[in-house]
Design a protein around this motif. Structure first.
Motif, PDB file in Angstrom:
ATOM      1  N   ALA A 151       0.829  -1.203   0.000  1.00  0.00           N
ATOM      2  CA  ALA A 151       0.000   0.000   0.000  1.00  0.00           C
ATOM      3  C   ALA A 151       0.866   1.257   0.000  1.00  0.00           C
ATOM      4  O   ALA A 151       0.534   2.253  -0.667  1.00  0.00           O
ATOM      5  CB  ALA A 151      -0.927  -0.006   1.209  1.00  0.00           C
ATOM      6  N   ALA A 152       1.964   1.241   0.740  1.00  0.00           N
ATOM      7  CA  ALA A 152       2.863   2.395   0.784  1.00  0.00           C
ATOM      8  C   ALA A 152       3.483   2.651  -0.583  1.00  0.00           C
ATOM      9  O   ALA A 152       3.602   3.802  -1.027  1.00  0.00           O
ATOM     10  CB  ALA A 152       3.947   2.180   1.834  1.00  0.00           C
ATOM     11  N   VAL A 153       3.879   1.580  -1.272  1.00  0.00           N
ATOM     12  CA  VAL A 153       4.460   1.727  -2.609  1.00  0.00           C
ATOM     13  C   VAL A 153       3.416   2.258  -3.591  1.00  0.00           C
ATOM     14  O   VAL A 153       3.685   3.137  -4.411  1.00  0.00           O
ATOM     15  CB  VAL A 153       5.031   0.379  -3.094  1.00  0.00           C
ATOM     16  CG1 VAL A 153       5.416   0.451  -4.571  1.00  0.00           C
ATOM     17  CG2 VAL A 153       6.242  -0.015  -2.254  1.00  0.00           C
ATOM     18  N   MET A 154       2.185   1.759  -3.481  1.00  0.00           N
ATOM     19  CA  MET A 154       1.118   2.152  -4.409  1.00  0.00           C
ATOM     20  C   MET A 154       0.636   3.578  -4.192  1.00  0.00           C
ATOM     21  O   MET A 154       0.298   4.280  -5.150  1.00  0.00           O
ATOM     22  CB  MET A 154      -0.065   1.186  -4.275  1.00  0.00           C
ATOM     23  CG  MET A 154       0.207  -0.219  -4.736  1.00  0.00           C
ATOM     24  SD  MET A 154      -1.164  -1.359  -4.346  1.00  0.00           S
ATOM     25  CE  MET A 154      -2.452  -0.696  -5.400  1.00  0.00           C
ATOM     26  N   THR A 155       0.604   4.030  -2.937  1.00  0.00           N
ATOM     27  CA  THR A 155      -0.019   5.318  -2.628  1.00  0.00           C
ATOM     28  C   THR A 155       0.973   6.426  -2.296  1.00  0.00           C
ATOM     29  O   THR A 155       0.608   7.606  -2.337  1.00  0.00           O
ATOM     30  CB  THR A 155      -0.980   5.179  -1.435  1.00  0.00           C
ATOM     31  OG1 THR A 155      -0.215   4.855  -0.256  1.00  0.00           O
ATOM     32  CG2 THR A 155      -2.020   4.097  -1.700  1.00  0.00           C
TER      33      THR A 155
ATOM     34  N   GLU B 206       9.296  -5.857  -1.198  1.00  0.00           N
ATOM     35  CA  GLU B 206       8.188  -5.131  -1.826  1.00  0.00           C
ATOM     36  C   GLU B 206       8.632  -3.823  -2.467  1.00  0.00           C
ATOM     37  O   GLU B 206       7.807  -3.091  -3.023  1.00  0.00           O
ATOM     38  CB  GLU B 206       7.087  -4.864  -0.794  1.00  0.00           C
ATOM     39  CG  GLU B 206       6.460  -6.127  -0.226  1.00  0.00           C
ATOM     40  CD  GLU B 206       5.735  -6.960  -1.284  1.00  0.00           C
ATOM     41  OE1 GLU B 206       5.296  -6.385  -2.308  1.00  0.00           O
ATOM     42  OE2 GLU B 206       5.600  -8.191  -1.080  1.00  0.00           O
ATOM     43  N   GLY B 207       9.926  -3.509  -2.404  1.00  0.00           N
ATOM     44  CA  GLY B 207      10.445  -2.322  -3.068  1.00  0.00           C
ATOM     45  C   GLY B 207      10.162  -1.020  -2.354  1.00  0.00           C
ATOM     46  O   GLY B 207      10.109   0.045  -2.991  1.00  0.00           O
ATOM     47  N   LEU B 208       9.998  -1.069  -1.037  1.00  0.00           N
ATOM     48  CA  LEU B 208       9.734   0.141  -0.263  1.00  0.00           C
ATOM     49  C   LEU B 208      11.035   0.675   0.329  1.00  0.00           C
ATOM     50  O   LEU B 208      11.652   0.011   1.169  1.00  0.00           O
ATOM     51  CB  LEU B 208       8.743  -0.157   0.864  1.00  0.00           C
ATOM     52  CG  LEU B 208       8.395   1.037   1.765  1.00  0.00           C
ATOM     53  CD1 LEU B 208       7.638   2.108   0.979  1.00  0.00           C
ATOM     54  CD2 LEU B 208       7.599   0.584   2.982  1.00  0.00           C
ATOM     55  N   PRO B 209      11.468   1.867  -0.054  1.00  0.00           N
ATOM     56  CA  PRO B 209      12.681   2.449   0.540  1.00  0.00           C
ATOM     57  C   PRO B 209      12.490   2.668   2.036  1.00  0.00           C
ATOM     58  O   PRO B 209      11.426   3.106   2.478  1.00  0.00           O
ATOM     59  CB  PRO B 209      12.843   3.782  -0.199  1.00  0.00           C
ATOM     60  CG  PRO B 209      11.986   3.680  -1.418  1.00  0.00           C
ATOM     61  CD  PRO B 209      10.869   2.752  -1.072  1.00  0.00           C
ATOM     62  N   LEU B 210      13.523   2.382   2.826  1.00  0.00           N
ATOM     63  CA  LEU B 210      13.353   2.419   4.280  1.00  0.00           C
ATOM     64  C   LEU B 210      13.236   3.826   4.841  1.00  0.00           C
ATOM     65  O   LEU B 210      12.814   3.989   5.993  1.00  0.00           O
ATOM     66  CB  LEU B 210      14.486   1.666   4.959  1.00  0.00           C
ATOM     67  CG  LEU B 210      14.393   0.141   4.906  1.00  0.00           C
ATOM     68  CD1 LEU B 210      15.390  -0.471   5.863  1.00  0.00           C
ATOM     69  CD2 LEU B 210      12.996  -0.363   5.223  1.00  0.00           C
ATOM     70  N   HIS B 211      13.560   4.863   4.065  1.00  0.00           N
ATOM     71  CA  HIS B 211      13.325   6.205   4.595  1.00  0.00           C
ATOM     72  C   HIS B 211      11.830   6.523   4.664  1.00  0.00           C
ATOM     73  O   HIS B 211      11.434   7.520   5.257  1.00  0.00           O
ATOM     74  CB  HIS B 211      14.059   7.257   3.765  1.00  0.00           C
ATOM     75  CG  HIS B 211      13.472   7.516   2.414  1.00  0.00           C
ATOM     76  ND1 HIS B 211      13.780   6.748   1.316  1.00  0.00           N
ATOM     77  CD2 HIS B 211      12.579   8.447   1.992  1.00  0.00           C
ATOM     78  CE1 HIS B 211      13.111   7.195   0.266  1.00  0.00           C
ATOM     79  NE2 HIS B 211      12.377   8.220   0.649  1.00  0.00           N
ATOM     80  N   ARG B 212      10.994   5.634   4.109  1.00  0.00           N
ATOM     81  CA  ARG B 212       9.549   5.793   4.202  1.00  0.00           C
ATOM     82  C   ARG B 212       8.974   5.055   5.411  1.00  0.00           C
ATOM     83  O   ARG B 212       7.755   4.953   5.556  1.00  0.00           O
ATOM     84  CB  ARG B 212       8.877   5.284   2.915  1.00  0.00           C
ATOM     85  CG  ARG B 212       9.351   5.987   1.667  1.00  0.00           C
ATOM     86  CD  ARG B 212       9.111   7.478   1.767  1.00  0.00           C
ATOM     87  NE  ARG B 212       7.695   7.826   1.781  1.00  0.00           N
ATOM     88  CZ  ARG B 212       7.190   8.897   2.397  1.00  0.00           C
ATOM     89  NH1 ARG B 212       7.991   9.699   3.101  1.00  0.00           N
ATOM     90  NH2 ARG B 212       5.898   9.160   2.341  1.00  0.00           N
TER      91      ARG B 212
END
Length: 317
Positions: A160-164, A186-192
């Motif tokens: 959801a974080a990657v999509m939105t 899932e390809g989410l950068p950790l600064h997020r």
């Protein structure tokens, strides 16, 4: 334009002002409304909450991030009323404080179902309120190790974080290795991701700060004010000076850009007594004076409570 979802609509990140990034209007466990000793009427909760938010505003507070997840007393229509009444921006969350607070409907759900739930609340709205979530809450269940349900929630949240483009905030920063593995898959950068409660008494020794920092994650010291010096301290309390020195050590080691701070206070707890004498205003009335007494300048305070939260909360579209 960089923007952040609040309960009264999106606002420019530059207008958030001073941010309390990990707080609760009111938090309770599922079924807490059945507790006849501690449950309060809406009128009682309103009377307790409005003065605290008004004082927060008077101190210079701009934004209150409510990280009360699904099943834990989240009430977005109430938040909208409070925000309009006090002038404080309120950011609501989607997600769960931990898998062990998810009711069976969600506990049995697939990653795909949970992901669709989170995305809907971020892009369409929470229930029929019309308000969109501005952050995703995830957590570690009791016992200090991620359960299979926790991992499903984390994976759904990462997608959801990657999509939105909305960030993730965690309840507890212990056992982060499985979480980081999921985020990376899932390809989410950790600064997020803001790894929360890295400073409380039981968990601070078990939080691998350097390991998280090295991978780009953010660390939340967000239980400021829960001190062993309180008349009736909770089990997660910690000596005031010890927490402050721990926090300052990370600032001095060059991690300022990756640090955020908050109080994790309840304006009006749901179905439990809460911790007497502890409010979000600890940040202004105690923490900032402590930081100044320790030689921290205004630019650093602004970085911690204005710039870093705005950067973290900004939707990355």
């Amino acid at each position: 334009m960089s923007r952040v979802n609040t309960v009264l609509g999106p606002v420019p990140a530059a207008e958030l002002g001073f941010v309390a990034v990990h707080e609760h209007v009111g938090y309770g466990m599922p079924g807490s409304e059945l507790d006849t000793q501690w449950w309060k009427t809406p009128e009682q909760r309103y009377a307790e909450t409005v003065p605290k938010l008004r004082r927060f505003r008077e101190h210079g507070g701009g934004t209150f991030v409510d990280v009360t997840g699904i099943c834990n007393g989240r009430d977005v229509d109430y938040y909208k009323s409070l925000s309009a009444k006090t002038g404080v921006h309120i950011v609501a969350c989607t997600g769960f404080v931990g898998g062990d607070t998810a009711l069976p409907h969600f506990a049995r759900a697939s990653v795909d179902y949970l992901n669709r739930q989170f995305v809907h609340e971020i892009t369409v709205g929470i229930g029929d309120t019309g308000s969109r979530a501005g952050v995703i809450k995830v957590g570690v269940s009791r016992g200090g190790r991620m359960t299979e349900l926790d991992k499903r929630i984390y994976r759904a949240a990462a997608r959801a974080a990657v999509m939105t483009g909305v960030p993730i905030l965690t309840h507890l920063a212990i056992d982060p290795e499985p979480a980081v593995a999921i985020f990376e898959e899932e390809g989410l950068p950790l600064h997020r991701v803001l790894f929360g409660h890295a400073d409380d008494g039981p968990n601070a020794p078990n939080t691998p700060h350097e390991w998280i920092f090295e991978r780009g994650g953010r660390i939340g010291f967000d239980t400021f004010g829960y001190e062993t010096e309180l008349a009736d301290p909770p089990f997660w309390a910690r000596p005031r000076r010890e927490r402050l020195e721990h926090f300052l050590s990370l600032v001095h080691q060059g991690h300022l850009d990756q640090l955020l701070a908050s109080a994790d206070a309840n304006c009006s707890p749901l179905g439990w007594p809460g911790v007497r004498g502890h409010t979000v205003n600890y940040l202004f009335e105690d923490l900032i004076p402590d930081l100044r007494d320790a030689g921290v300048d205004q630019a650093t305070i602004t970085k911690l409570f204005v710039d870093n939260p705005a950067d973290f909360l900004t939707i990355h579209s």
